[in-house]
Design an enzyme around this catalytic site. Structure first.
Site, mmCIF file in Angstrom:
data_model
loop_
_atom_site.group_PDB
_atom_site.id
_atom_site.type_symbol
_atom_site.label_atom_id
_atom_site.label_comp_id
_atom_site.label_asym_id
_atom_site.label_seq_id
_atom_site.Cartn_x
_atom_site.Cartn_y
_atom_site.Cartn_z
ATOM 1 C CE LYS A 114 57.103 62.837 32.415
ATOM 2 N NZ LYS A 114 56.194 63.608 33.206
ATOM 3 C CE LYS A 198 52.042 58.580 31.563
ATOM 4 N NZ LYS A 198 51.932 59.067 32.909
ATOM 5 C CE LYS A 201 48.533 66.234 33.753
ATOM 6 N NZ LYS A 201 49.563 66.420 34.761
#
Ligand code: AQP
Length: 333
Positions: A114, A198, A201
Site C-alpha cells: 500500500k 485482486k 475498491k
C-alpha cells in the site's frame, strides 16, 4: 465451543463482489450459526490511514453499514457499529503498540504494497494499522476472525502481540490468541480486467469490479466487457489454472451458486463465452440486485443507520472498556 467472532470492513467506498463473497457473505453465515457471538465493525479508524474526504467518509460509513444489513447481517443478533465511536479501540491500540516490535511490523507485506515505492510519504497510521487491528480483535476476546487471505499475516501479528503481552505481564490467557477463518474456496476474487490482481475498491477502473450498488444494466455491461480469451471454456482445472480470468469468472459463478468449481467446469466445458457470460450475468443480477436495491433504500434513512451504529457502539463499549481497564491495571496504571 462458543465462537466469538470479530471482523471489520473499511468504509472506503465502492464495496464490491470481492468484499461480499470473500467476507460479508461469510459474516452472515457465522451470525446464523447457533451459539456464535458476532461483532462486525465498520473500521473507520483504519480508513483514515489514507487520505479521506470528511463528507465522503461519513457517507461511506453509512453505506458500508447499509451493505452489512442488506446482505443479511441483523443488528439484533450481531453487534454492528463503527470503530471511532468506541474509544477503547484507540486506547487499546496504543498499549499494544508498546508491546509490538518494530521488526514484526517491518515484515508486513500489506504496508509495503500500500505504501508503494515512496514509503517515506506514507502515514504512520498505515504502518501501525496491524496494531489497531490487533486491538480490535483482542479487546473482544475473539476466538475466530473471518478475513480474506490478504489479512492472514496481520492476524498472526495479533497472535504474537497477545502472546507477548501475556508473557511480559505473566498473565497467561488474559489476551486470547485468535484463529483466522479463511474460506477454503473462492477466498480471493480477482479484477474483471486482470485475473492476477485482486478485485479492489481503489482500482481506478470501475470496470474492474462489480460494486454492490451497481444497477442491473451496469452489472451486465461489466460482465460483457470482462477480460477473457478466444478459446472455448476449459474441460478441466489443469487447463483452467493457466487462464486466470476464466478461473476468476467460473469461481464467481460457483461461489454465488454455492457449487464446486468442478461442477461449474462440467456445466460449461467446451461452450463459448457469450453463453457463459449470459448465465453469469443472470446469476450476479439475481444475487446482487436485491442487495443493491436494499442498500439504496437504507441510504435514504440516515437516522435509522445512525441509531443502529450508536446502539451497537454502546454494546461494544461495555465489552471493550472493561477489557481496557483490566489491561491498565495489569500494566500498572
Ligand atoms: N478481492 C477480494 N476477494 C475476496 N475478499 C476480499 N476482501 C477485499 N477484497 C477482496 C475482503 O473484504 C474484507 C474487507 O476488506 P476491507 O475493505 O477492510 O479492505 P481491503 O482488503 O483493503 O479491501 P479492498 O477492496 O482491497 O480495498 P482497497 O482497494 O482500499 O485496498 C476483508 O476481509 C478482505 O480480505
Amino acid at each position: 465451543m462458543k465462537k466469538k467472532i470479530f471482523s471489520g470492513v473499511q468504509p472506503t467506498g465502492n464495496l464490491h463482489l470481492g468484499n461480499y463473497l470473500g467476507a460479508i457473505k461469510n459474516f452472515v453465515a457465522l451470525q446464523n450459526e447457533k451459539d456464535n457471538d458476532c461483532v462486525y465493525c465498520v473500521v473507520d479508524l483504519h480508513a483514515i490511514t489514507v487520505k479521506q474526504d470528511p463528507k465522503i467518509l461519513k457517507d461511506n460509513i453509512r453505506e458500508t453499514t447499509a451493505a452489512f444489513l442488506a446482505s443479511g447481517l441483523d443488528y439484533k443478533k450481531s453487534i454492528i457499529f463503527n470503530q471511532s465511536l468506541v474509544p477503547a479501540h484507540s486506547e487499546g491500540s496504543w498499549i499494544l503498540g508498546c508491546i509490538a516490535r518494530m521488526g514484526w511490523l517491518n515484515r508486513m507485506t500489506q504496508f509495503k504494497e500500500k505504501a508503494g515505492k515512496d514509503k517515506e510519504k506514507a502515514s504512520v497510521g498505515l504502518y501501525i494499522y496491524p496494531i489497531l487491528m490487533a486491538a480490535d480483535i483482542l479487546l473482544y476476546d475473539s476466538t475466530h476472525v473471518p478475513v480474506g487471505e490478504d489479512q492472514k499475516q496481520h492476524l498472526e501479528l495479533s497472535r504474537d502481540i497477545a502472546q507477548k503481552f501475556n508473557l511480559d505481564f505473566k498473565t497467561p490467557d488474559f489476551l486470547k490468541a485468535p484463529e483466522p477463518l479463511i474460506q477454503k474456496n473462492f477466498a480471493r476474487i480477482m479484477s474483471l480486467k486482470d485475473g492476477t490482481k485482486k478485485m479492489s475498491k481503489s482500482d481506478p477502473s470501475d470496470l474492474s469490479r462489480i460494486n454492490l450498488t451497481d444497477k442491473k444494466d451496469e452489472i451486465i455491461n461489466k460482465i460483457k466487457k470482462a477480460k477473457t480469451d478466444n478459446a472455448a471454456l476449459p474441460f478441466d482445472d489443469i487447463e483452467l489454472n493457466k487462464r486466470p480470468e476464466v478461473a476468476n469468472l467460473l469461481g464467481i459463478y460457483s461461489s454465488l451458486n454455492n457449487q464446486t468449481l468442478s461442477k461449474s467446469i462440467n456445466e460449461f466445458s467446451g461452450k463459448n463465452f457469450s453463453e457463459f457470460k449470459h448465465k453469469l450475468s443472470d446469476l450476479v443480477v439475481q444475487k446482487i440486485s436485491p442487495i443493491s436495491d436494499e442498500i439504496n433504500r437504507l441510504k435514504k434513512d440516515n437516522d435509522f443507520i445512525d441509531k443502529i451504529l450508536k446502539d451497537g457502539a454502546e454494546k461494544a463499549d461495555k465489552i471493550t472498556s472493561k477489557k481496557v481497564s483490566e489491561m491498565k491495571k495489569i500494566i500498572g496504571f
